[in-house]
Design an enzyme around this catalytic site. Sequence first.
Site, PDB file in Angstrom:
ATOM      1  N   ASP A   1      -1.589  -0.760  -5.963  1.00  0.00           N
ATOM      2  CA  ASP A   1      -2.473  -0.097  -5.119  1.00  0.00           C
ATOM      3  C   ASP A   1      -2.931   1.175  -5.965  1.00  0.00           C
ATOM      4  O   ASP A   1      -2.036   1.888  -6.484  1.00  0.00           O
ATOM      5  CB  ASP A   1      -1.551   0.529  -3.883  1.00  0.00           C
ATOM      6  CG  ASP A   1      -2.430   1.492  -3.082  1.00  0.00           C
ATOM      7  OD1 ASP A   1      -3.757   1.779  -3.386  1.00  0.00           O
ATOM      8  OD2 ASP A   1      -1.694   2.138  -2.147  1.00  0.00           O
TER       9      ASP A   1
ATOM     10  N   LYS B   1       0.812  -1.182   0.062  1.00  0.00           N
ATOM     11  CA  LYS B   1       0.154   0.228  -0.053  1.00  0.00           C
ATOM     12  C   LYS B   1       0.814   1.279  -0.121  1.00  0.00           C
ATOM     13  O   LYS B   1       1.993   1.306   0.706  1.00  0.00           O
ATOM     14  CB  LYS B   1      -0.941   0.174   1.401  1.00  0.00           C
ATOM     15  CG  LYS B   1      -1.949  -0.973   1.357  1.00  0.00           C
ATOM     16  CD  LYS B   1      -3.181  -0.974   0.560  1.00  0.00           C
ATOM     17  CE  LYS B   1      -4.016  -2.214   0.272  1.00  0.00           C
ATOM     18  NZ  LYS B   1      -4.572  -2.033  -0.909  1.00  0.00           N
ATOM     19  N   CYS B   2       0.321   2.401  -0.352  1.00  0.00           N
ATOM     20  CA  CYS B   2       1.070   3.630  -0.511  1.00  0.00           C
ATOM     21  C   CYS B   2       1.060   3.965   0.846  1.00  0.00           C
ATOM     22  O   CYS B   2       0.134   3.874   1.502  1.00  0.00           O
ATOM     23  CB  CYS B   2       0.264   4.456  -1.351  1.00  0.00           C
ATOM     24  SG  CYS B   2       1.030   4.919  -2.910  1.00  0.00           S
ATOM     25  N   PRO B   3       2.174   4.767   1.173  1.00  0.00           N
ATOM     26  CA  PRO B   3       3.380   5.224   0.456  1.00  0.00           C
ATOM     27  C   PRO B   3       4.482   4.194   0.267  1.00  0.00           C
ATOM     28  O   PRO B   3       5.675   4.630  -0.479  1.00  0.00           O
ATOM     29  CB  PRO B   3       3.812   6.473   1.349  1.00  0.00           C
ATOM     30  CG  PRO B   3       3.762   6.039   2.597  1.00  0.00           C
ATOM     31  CD  PRO B   3       2.406   5.051   2.509  1.00  0.00           C
TER      32      PRO B   3
END
Lengths: 89, 428
Positions: free
Chosen positions: A52, A25-27
Site C-alpha cells: 500500500d 491497506k493502511c493502517p
Amino acid sequence: MTSSQANPAGSAQSPALTIDALGKKCPIPIIMLAEQINYVPLNAIVAVLADDPAAFTDIPAWCRLKSHHHVASYELPERGWSIHVRRNY
Amino acid sequence: MKPRSRSWAVVCSCSRFVVHSFTLGDTLARTTVAPPRSPRPHRAWCDDWSVAYFDAASTEPLHPQAREALIAALDVGWADPARLYGSARRARMLLEQARTEVAEALGARADEVSFTSSGTQAVHLGVLGTLHGRRRSGRRLVTSAVEHSSVLHAAGIHERDGGSVETVGVGITGAVGAGAFCEAVLAEGTALACLQSANHEVGTVQPVAEVAAACAEAGVPLLVDAAQTAGRMPLPGGWSVLAASAHKWGGPAGVGVLVVRKGTRWRSPLPEDDRERRRVPGFENVPAIVAAAAALRATVAESAVESARLFALVDRVRTEVPRLVPEVEVIGDPVVRAPHIVTFSCLYVEGEALLTELDKAGFSVSSGSSCTASTLRPSHVLEAMGVLTHGNVRVSLPRGTSAADVDRFLTVLPGTVRRIREEAGVKL
C-alpha cells in the site's frame, strides 16, 4: 516513488522478524508493526513487507512519532517494499 | 469598502453608467426579491441544520450577498456582453463593474483581470500561458511539491511538451524551503516560478515574499495560486500572475480569476477568441461573475474580524485534539497558516471509517488518506511532508462557524476515534 537506499545485499543487519502485510491497506501494516515490534530484542530490525503506497510514507512517520528508527525502505522485485525499522526501546 | 445590503446593489451601482436604454424601475421591480432569512444565523448555509459544515477549503458556502447579487444579475446580466444593444451594454457594464471590484480587492488593475470558468482553469492558463509567452527565455518551470493538482497537471503537460520542471521539496510543516526554492529560480533558463499562497490541505503559508524577491532579482515571473487565501488574508506582493477561485471565498462555482500583470509576457495556450481580452475562450457567465465580485467584496470587508475569529477556533482545535485523543499528529505550521484550515492524523485509524462516523455524527470534513481518494493513493501533500497519511481529517471552517459547533466536534471526536480503534482490535 523510489526506495531510500539501494538493495541491501550484504547490509549490516538482517531482520529479526519479517511481517508480511502485502495486500493489506493502511493502517493495518502499521497496526501489525506496533503489535509485533515488542517481540524482537532491543536494536533488532523488523522488516514490514507492504504494497500500500500509504505504508511507504506512514511507517517512517510512525517511527518518528514513536521514536523508533526507520533504517531504510527497499523495493521488492514484484511490487511494494521491505521497510526496515529498528526497535529503539 | 462599504457593505451594501440591498439585493439590487450591484445593478444599482453601475446603473448610473447606462445610457437611457432601460428603465431602472423595471429592472428593480423584477430584482428586489427578498432573500430568504436564515432561521439559524450562526451558520452560513447547510442542507441540514443539524450538520456542521467543516469543509470550506473544498468550497465555501455561498455568501448571502453573492446570492442576492446572483438573483438580481440573472435578470439583468444575461445578454451577450460583446454586443451593442441595450441589454448587452447592461451585461457588459455589470461585467466591467465586477472586474473593477475584483481588481481592487486583489490589488490589481481592471485590465489585468480575466474571469475563467474555474480556479483550475485559471491555474492552467496562468502556468501554460506564461510558459508559452516566455518560451524564448527558457523552458524551465520551478514549483513546490505541495501545489494543487492543477499546477502539477499543468507542469506535466509542460514536461510532455519538452519543457523541464523542478519540484522543490517541503519540510515537515509543509512550507517549501525558501533558500532551495530561490536557488532553483536563479538557475539559468527558468521561465516561470509557481507557488501557492497557502497549502490547501494543511493550511501552511508559503514564503512567497522571499521567493518574489528572488524572482524579481532573476527577472522570472512568479505565479501565485491564491485559491485558499484570496479574500481571507492580505495577498503577498511581488507576483506577476495570480490565480484564484470564487467558490473558495463564498462566490458561486464556475468562476475563476486569472490576473496577468502589465509587462508579463503571456500567450494563450488555447485556441483564442475575443472574450476576456483574448485570454479566456468562451462566453462569460456574467451573473456568476457579478455574484463572485459581491462575495469577494463582502468577504474582504469581514475578513479582519472573521479571519481572526476562525484563526482562534482553529487554534482551539490544534490545542485540544492532541489533549483529548491519544496518538494524534496535528499537521502543518501552528502559526504561519491560513486562518481556517487544520489537519490531523489519528494513528491506527482508517480515514474512510473516521469520515463516515463523523458524517453520521453531523460533521462534514475531508481527508487526505488514500482510502478516501478515488486513486487509492494518499495525498501528495502529506506524502511530500513525510507525515502520517492514514486516519487523516482536514477541518476547514467556513465564515460564521460557531464556537458551539467546534466544541461539539471536540466532544464527539475522542469517542469516535476510540470506537474505530476498538473495532480494529487496536490496544494503545
